[in-house]
Design an enzyme around this catalytic site. Structure first.
Site, PDB file in Angstrom:
ATOM      1  CE  LYS A  22      -4.425   1.030   0.092  1.00 36.21           C
ATOM      2  NZ  LYS A  22      -5.603   0.274  -0.405  1.00 36.21           N
ATOM      3  CG  ASP A  40      -7.391   3.357  -0.670  1.00 37.29           C
ATOM      4  OD1 ASP A  40      -7.847   2.210  -0.583  1.00 37.29           O
ATOM      5  OD2 ASP A  40      -7.457   4.166   0.275  1.00 37.29           O
TER       6      ASP A  40
HETATM    7  P1  NDP Z   1     -13.061   7.740  -2.429  1.00 38.94           P
HETATM    8  O1  NDP Z   1     -12.002   8.751  -2.218  1.00 38.94           O
HETATM    9  O2  NDP Z   1     -13.633   7.544  -3.775  1.00 38.94           O
HETATM   10  O3  NDP Z   1     -14.279   8.027  -1.427  1.00 38.94           O
HETATM   11  C1  NDP Z   1     -14.094   8.052  -0.042  1.00 38.94           C
HETATM   12  C2  NDP Z   1     -15.420   8.376   0.597  1.00 38.94           C
HETATM   13  O4  NDP Z   1     -15.299   8.174   2.005  1.00 38.94           O
HETATM   14  C3  NDP Z   1     -15.851   9.811   0.402  1.00 38.94           C
HETATM   15  O5  NDP Z   1     -17.248   9.893   0.416  1.00 38.94           O
HETATM   16  C4  NDP Z   1     -15.282  10.490   1.630  1.00 38.94           C
HETATM   17  O6  NDP Z   1     -15.954  11.665   2.018  1.00 38.94           O
HETATM   18  C5  NDP Z   1     -15.474   9.430   2.671  1.00 38.94           C
HETATM   19  N1  NDP Z   1     -14.443   9.573   3.720  1.00 38.94           N
HETATM   20  C6  NDP Z   1     -13.106   9.473   3.562  1.00 38.94           C
HETATM   21  N2  NDP Z   1     -12.476   9.721   4.716  1.00 38.94           N
HETATM   22  C7  NDP Z   1     -13.445   9.955   5.603  1.00 38.94           C
HETATM   23  C8  NDP Z   1     -13.427  10.270   6.970  1.00 38.94           C
HETATM   24  N3  NDP Z   1     -12.271  10.384   7.654  1.00 38.94           N
HETATM   25  N4  NDP Z   1     -14.624  10.427   7.586  1.00 38.94           N
HETATM   26  C9  NDP Z   1     -15.788  10.309   6.902  1.00 38.94           C
HETATM   27  N5  NDP Z   1     -15.857  10.026   5.586  1.00 38.94           N
HETATM   28  C10 NDP Z   1     -14.704   9.851   4.963  1.00 38.94           C
HETATM   29  O7  NDP Z   1     -12.450   6.355  -1.861  1.00 38.94           O
HETATM   30  P2  NDP Z   1     -12.907   4.859  -2.172  1.00 38.94           P
HETATM   31  O8  NDP Z   1     -14.380   4.810  -2.346  1.00 38.94           O
HETATM   32  O9  NDP Z   1     -12.017   4.328  -3.210  1.00 38.94           O
HETATM   33  O10 NDP Z   1     -12.493   4.124  -0.798  1.00 38.94           O
HETATM   34  C11 NDP Z   1     -13.401   3.975   0.300  1.00 38.94           C
HETATM   35  C12 NDP Z   1     -12.922   2.861   1.203  1.00 38.94           C
HETATM   36  O11 NDP Z   1     -12.872   1.623   0.465  1.00 38.94           O
HETATM   37  C13 NDP Z   1     -11.518   3.024   1.796  1.00 38.94           C
HETATM   38  O12 NDP Z   1     -11.493   2.423   3.074  1.00 38.94           O
HETATM   39  C14 NDP Z   1     -10.650   2.204   0.845  1.00 38.94           C
HETATM   40  O13 NDP Z   1      -9.437   1.787   1.462  1.00 38.94           O
HETATM   41  C15 NDP Z   1     -11.584   1.036   0.576  1.00 38.94           C
HETATM   42  N6  NDP Z   1     -11.298   0.262  -0.630  1.00 38.94           N
HETATM   43  C16 NDP Z   1     -11.248   0.865  -1.866  1.00 38.94           C
HETATM   44  C17 NDP Z   1     -11.032   0.104  -3.001  1.00 38.94           C
HETATM   45  C18 NDP Z   1     -11.091   0.694  -4.360  1.00 38.94           C
HETATM   46  O14 NDP Z   1     -11.043  -0.093  -5.333  1.00 38.94           O
HETATM   47  N7  NDP Z   1     -11.235   2.001  -4.526  1.00 38.94           N
HETATM   48  C19 NDP Z   1     -10.726  -1.332  -2.905  1.00 38.94           C
HETATM   49  C20 NDP Z   1     -10.889  -1.891  -1.574  1.00 38.94           C
HETATM   50  C21 NDP Z   1     -11.133  -1.092  -0.493  1.00 38.94           C
HETATM   51  P3  NDP Z   1     -15.224  13.098   1.850  1.00 38.94           P
HETATM   52  O15 NDP Z   1     -15.312  13.400   0.387  1.00 38.94           O
HETATM   53  O16 NDP Z   1     -16.005  14.015   2.711  1.00 38.94           O
HETATM   54  O17 NDP Z   1     -13.795  12.910   2.329  1.00 38.94           O
END
Ligand code: NDP
Length: 448
Positions: free
Chosen positions: A129, A169
């Site tokens: 990562k 991510d």
């Molecule tokens: P994005 O950046 O596309 O979206 C993240 C989302 O989570 C946004 O809505 C964001 O809101 C919210 N968020 C992030 N940090 C916080 C926080 N501290 N408190 C509240 N809301 C938060 O990321 P992904 O959708 O790609 O990733 C989401 C999760 O899935 C992560 O845990 C990632 O590690 C996991 N994941 C992702 C994969 C992928 O293929 N993308 C694969 C496997 C797991 P805001 O805009 O307000 O920050």
């Protein structure tokens, strides 16, 4: 969750001592170690070879300076990370996270989880990562481009399609992967498609990669329900987050007949009793890059609740898909009390340990992230296969492959939990099945 035997407690104490201040890494390591007692009892040779101690120590950790200039000419200095945790099963593989909260402990927890997740896919990929404390929010395209170019100027020397293959991510989507790939290509003077995944469809990307994590998580929940004679049809669901994973989780849930009544961002949640309008959500988040408040502004039937706790909304299926530790013990108790019958983690480690215990004790099927959200990295590995054969597969074929992989992961976790005396415990099943696959390769390689 179960306690640990004395030997594992000793290993855990060493991890805490040697990785001071890295709370998220301690938490992720503890969860895995708590599952491994029965394995060591059956396989004492793994303890003799110190496989657990070796798995918990990254093969390599790189930390570097990322200087860049914003549009007004001001210089900024961020920190870049890549933790190459384990390459027993294949090249290092795992995403890059750009978020101001990023520090070594977060990258190590994510890299550690990735080892077992990647093993569960059955595909030849190791665990890694990376990322940076850079905050892309509010930055222009040109600022993001300059940051990505500076980041890759150092990272490129550690990458390669047979060495280390990053993906996206939090904060890293198609735009960032484009800038990163462009800079890698320029520095190396090689069109090495397989060095990054999540690429655009016109230049080596795979159909279904964008949708894969969310779709895969829903397939996993579908399997958990099926094992209990249930389906998603007509279920009331909550999905936290509104990024890549959340959007395609909502999309697939509703396609399968469920209704998702709420999603969120870090400012609050939107409640839409009629079911989230996915096309509008995509327009706001993916095209216009706006906050979730814009959704409620454009859809009068919904409302935005600033600072609201999404887990207080009654639902039958909950899918935390935002970030780590977003669902605590109190939230889990509220969900159980309100009639939640299944939880699938789209995010990595979104449920705190006391929350996990509440779900397990209540007998709620709990799809732990490293199993439930493995569809993203699995489809990244399918993207690598297409790049290696200079081929591109259809949407239907790729989605079938993804669905089959998720069914296989479910079956593996389910069967492993039964074999080790904890039927229905997907946390134990995922940790043990992933661990054994990596451990066997490490034993074969000797002490390296
Ligand atoms: P994005 O950046 O596309 O979206 C993240 C989302 O989570 C946004 O809505 C964001 O809101 C919210 N968020 C992030 N940090 C916080 C926080 N501290 N408190 C509240 N809301 C938060 O990321 P992904 O959708 O790609 O990733 C989401 C999760 O899935 C992560 O845990 C990632 O590690 C996991 N994941 C992702 C994969 C992928 O293929 N993308 C694969 C496997 C797991 P805001 O805009 O307000 O920050």
């Amino acid at each position: 969750m179960a306690g640990m035997d004395e030997k594992l407690e000793g290993i855990y104490s060493d991890i805490v001592r040697r990785n001071a201040g890295e709370a998220e890494f301690h938490q992720a390591a503890r969860e895995v170690l708590e599952s491994l007692g029965p394995v060591l009892a059956k396989r004492p040779e793994l303890a003799e070879m110190k496989i657990i101690e070796r798995i918990c120590e990254p093969e390599r950790q790189v930390i570097f300076r990322v200087p860049w200039q914003d549009d007004s000419g001001e210089v900024h200095v961020n920190r870049g990370f890549r933790v190459q945790f384990n390459s027993a099963l294949g090249p290092y593989k795992g995403g890059l996270r750009f978020h101001p909260s990023v520090y070594l402990g977060i990258i190590k927890f994510l890299g550690f989880e990735q080892i077992f997740k990647n093993a569960l896919t059955g595909l030849p990929i190791g665990g890694a990562k990376g990322g940076s404390d850079f905050d892309p929010k509010g930055r222009t395209d040109t600022e993001v481009m300059r940051f990505c170019q500076s980041f890759m100027t150092e990272l490129y020397r550690h990458l390669g399609e047979y060495r280390d293959v990053p993906a996206g991510d939090i904060g890293v989507g198609a735009r960032e992967i484009g800038y990163l790939f462009g800079m890698y290509k320029r520095i190396t003077n090689n069109y090495e498609s397989g060095v990054l995944t999540g690429k655009g469809l016109g230049w080596g990307g795979s159909l279904v990669r964008t949708e894969a994590t969310g779709y895969g998580a829903v397939y996993f929940v579908q399997e958990m329900l099926k094992a209990r004679g249930e389906t998603l049809d007509g279920k009331r669901c909550i999905v936290s987050g509104s990024g890549n994973v959340a959007i395609y989780t909502i999309d697939k849930l509703q396609h399968l007949g469920a209704t998702v009544v709420a999603c969120s961002d870090s400012d609050g949640y939107v409640l839409d009793e009629g079911g989230i309008d996915v096309a509008l959500l995509k327009q706001i988040k993916e095209v216009e890059r706006l906050r979730l408040t814009a959704y409620a502004d454009r859809r009068p039937a919904s409302r935005f609740v600033p600072g609201g706790n999404i887990w207080e909304i009654p639902c039958e299926v909950a899918m935390p898909s935002a970030t780590q530790n977003e669902l605590n013990g109190r939230d889990a108790a509220t969900l159980v009390k309100n009639g939640c019958i299944a939880v699938g983690e789209g995010a990595n480690m979104p449920t705190t340990p006391d929350g996990v215990k509440i779900f397990l004790d209540a007998g709620v099927p709990f799809g732990v992230g490293k199993a439930c959200n493995a569809g993203g990295v699995a489809t990244s590995a399918l993207e690598m296969q297409q790049n290696a054969s200079r081929d591109s597969w259809t949407f239907e074929y790729t989605e079938q492959r993804l669905a089959q992989i998720m069914r296989d992961i479910h079956r593996t976790c389910y069967a492993t939990a039964e074999t080790y005396g904890a039927p229905g415990n997907y946390v134990l099943g995922a940790n043990i099945a992933g661990f054994i696959r990596v451990a066997e390769a490490m034993v074969a390689f000797g002490v390296v």
